[in-house]
Design a protein around this motif. Structure first.
Motif, PDB file in Angstrom:
ATOM      1  N   ASP A   1     -13.030   8.841 -13.328  1.00  0.00           N
ATOM      2  CA  ASP A   1     -12.295  10.043 -13.091  1.00  0.00           C
ATOM      3  C   ASP A   1     -11.089   9.910 -12.773  1.00  0.00           C
ATOM      4  O   ASP A   1     -10.729   8.957 -11.912  1.00  0.00           O
ATOM      5  N   THR A   2      -9.982  10.554 -13.084  1.00  0.00           N
ATOM      6  CA  THR A   2      -8.964  10.619 -12.419  1.00  0.00           C
ATOM      7  C   THR A   2      -8.588  11.726 -11.770  1.00  0.00           C
ATOM      8  O   THR A   2      -8.929  12.779 -11.986  1.00  0.00           O
ATOM      9  N   VAL A   3      -8.334  11.538 -10.493  1.00  0.00           N
ATOM     10  CA  VAL A   3      -7.876  12.604  -9.378  1.00  0.00           C
ATOM     11  C   VAL A   3      -6.521  12.827  -9.265  1.00  0.00           C
ATOM     12  O   VAL A   3      -5.738  11.858  -9.068  1.00  0.00           O
ATOM     13  N   ARG A   4      -6.090  14.262  -9.737  1.00  0.00           N
ATOM     14  CA  ARG A   4      -4.747  14.534  -9.664  1.00  0.00           C
ATOM     15  C   ARG A   4      -4.545  15.265  -8.616  1.00  0.00           C
ATOM     16  O   ARG A   4      -5.101  16.157  -8.216  1.00  0.00           O
ATOM     17  N   ARG A   5      -3.477  14.930  -7.914  1.00  0.00           N
ATOM     18  CA  ARG A   5      -3.150  15.527  -6.733  1.00  0.00           C
ATOM     19  C   ARG A   5      -1.534  16.091  -6.878  1.00  0.00           C
ATOM     20  O   ARG A   5      -0.678  15.389  -7.053  1.00  0.00           O
ATOM     21  N   ASP A   6      -1.517  17.367  -6.579  1.00  0.00           N
ATOM     22  CA  ASP A   6      -0.091  18.100  -6.793  1.00  0.00           C
ATOM     23  C   ASP A   6       0.761  17.474  -5.787  1.00  0.00           C
ATOM     24  O   ASP A   6       1.994  17.373  -5.650  1.00  0.00           O
ATOM     25  N   ARG A   7       0.193  17.137  -4.333  1.00  0.00           N
ATOM     26  CA  ARG A   7       1.014  16.679  -3.383  1.00  0.00           C
ATOM     27  C   ARG A   7       1.847  15.486  -3.681  1.00  0.00           C
ATOM     28  O   ARG A   7       2.886  15.139  -3.021  1.00  0.00           O
ATOM     29  N   LEU A   8       1.349  14.710  -4.632  1.00  0.00           N
ATOM     30  CA  LEU A   8       2.104  13.408  -5.193  1.00  0.00           C
ATOM     31  C   LEU A   8       3.216  13.590  -5.990  1.00  0.00           C
ATOM     32  O   LEU A   8       3.666  12.500  -6.658  1.00  0.00           O
ATOM     33  N   THR A   9       3.524  14.965  -6.470  1.00  0.00           N
ATOM     34  CA  THR A   9       4.839  14.881  -7.375  1.00  0.00           C
ATOM     35  C   THR A   9       5.854  14.992  -6.576  1.00  0.00           C
ATOM     36  O   THR A   9       6.137  15.060  -5.528  1.00  0.00           O
ATOM     37  N   GLU A  10       7.035  14.820  -7.374  1.00  0.00           N
ATOM     38  CA  GLU A  10       8.408  14.710  -6.870  1.00  0.00           C
ATOM     39  C   GLU A  10       8.726  16.043  -6.297  1.00  0.00           C
ATOM     40  O   GLU A  10       9.344  16.176  -5.100  1.00  0.00           O
TER      41      GLU A  10
END
Length: 153
Positions: free
Chosen positions: A55-64
């Motif tokens: 599964d892919t963990v998407r983290r909002d903290r990692l956006t530009e």
């Protein structure tokens, strides 16, 4: 009504790079996939996640956008990943890389930190940085790091 096709998240070359990195990441024994929420990053790492059945963990903290608001949150996220004893691939954006590299350097000996890229572009399209981390009594230690290019034919 005319419908426009949505622009694909990756160019054909980008999709080729993403596919070419599957065996490279498999060789590192990656068993966690963390990415920015933005589709381009998620699409970049999707071939590996699918091949590995992860599964892919998407983290909002990692956006530009989040990085612009709070680089410290990006740094905290990278530190959390280093502290976990899980082989992880992290996919984020070029403007976020200085913070990622800074955290890697903070957890490395000077010789390893000095080998990390320091100027933009930090990575060429399709490249990644493989950071080898060990856990010590004082916390995570990056013992080696280097650029890896996709094995394109």
């Amino acid at each position: 009504m005319v419908r426009r096709r949505a622009r694909p998240p990756l160019t054909p070359i980008g999709a080729g790079h993403a596919s070419a990195m599957v065996p490279v990441l498999a060789a590192y024994g990656i068993n966690r996939v963390v990415t920015s929420q933005w589709e381009r990053c998620a699409s970049t790492i999707a071939p590996y996640a699918a091949a590995a059945g992860l599964d892919t963990v998407r983290r909002d903290r990692l956006t530009e956008a989040q990085h612009e608001r709070s680089p410290g949150r990006v740094g905290a996220t990278v530190r959390e990943l280093l502290e976990d004893d899980v082989s992880t691939v992290l996919c984020t954006h070029r403007p976020v890389l200085p913070t990622v590299l800074d955290v890697l350097g903070q957890h490395a000996r000077r010789s390893v930190a000095n080998a990390l890229p320091t100027t933009d572009p930090f990575l060429e399209p399709g490249e990644l940085i493989a950071a080898h981390v060990t856990q010590t009594e004082k916390g995570p230690r990056v013992v080696a790091a280097g650029k890896v290019s996709p094995p394109l034919h």
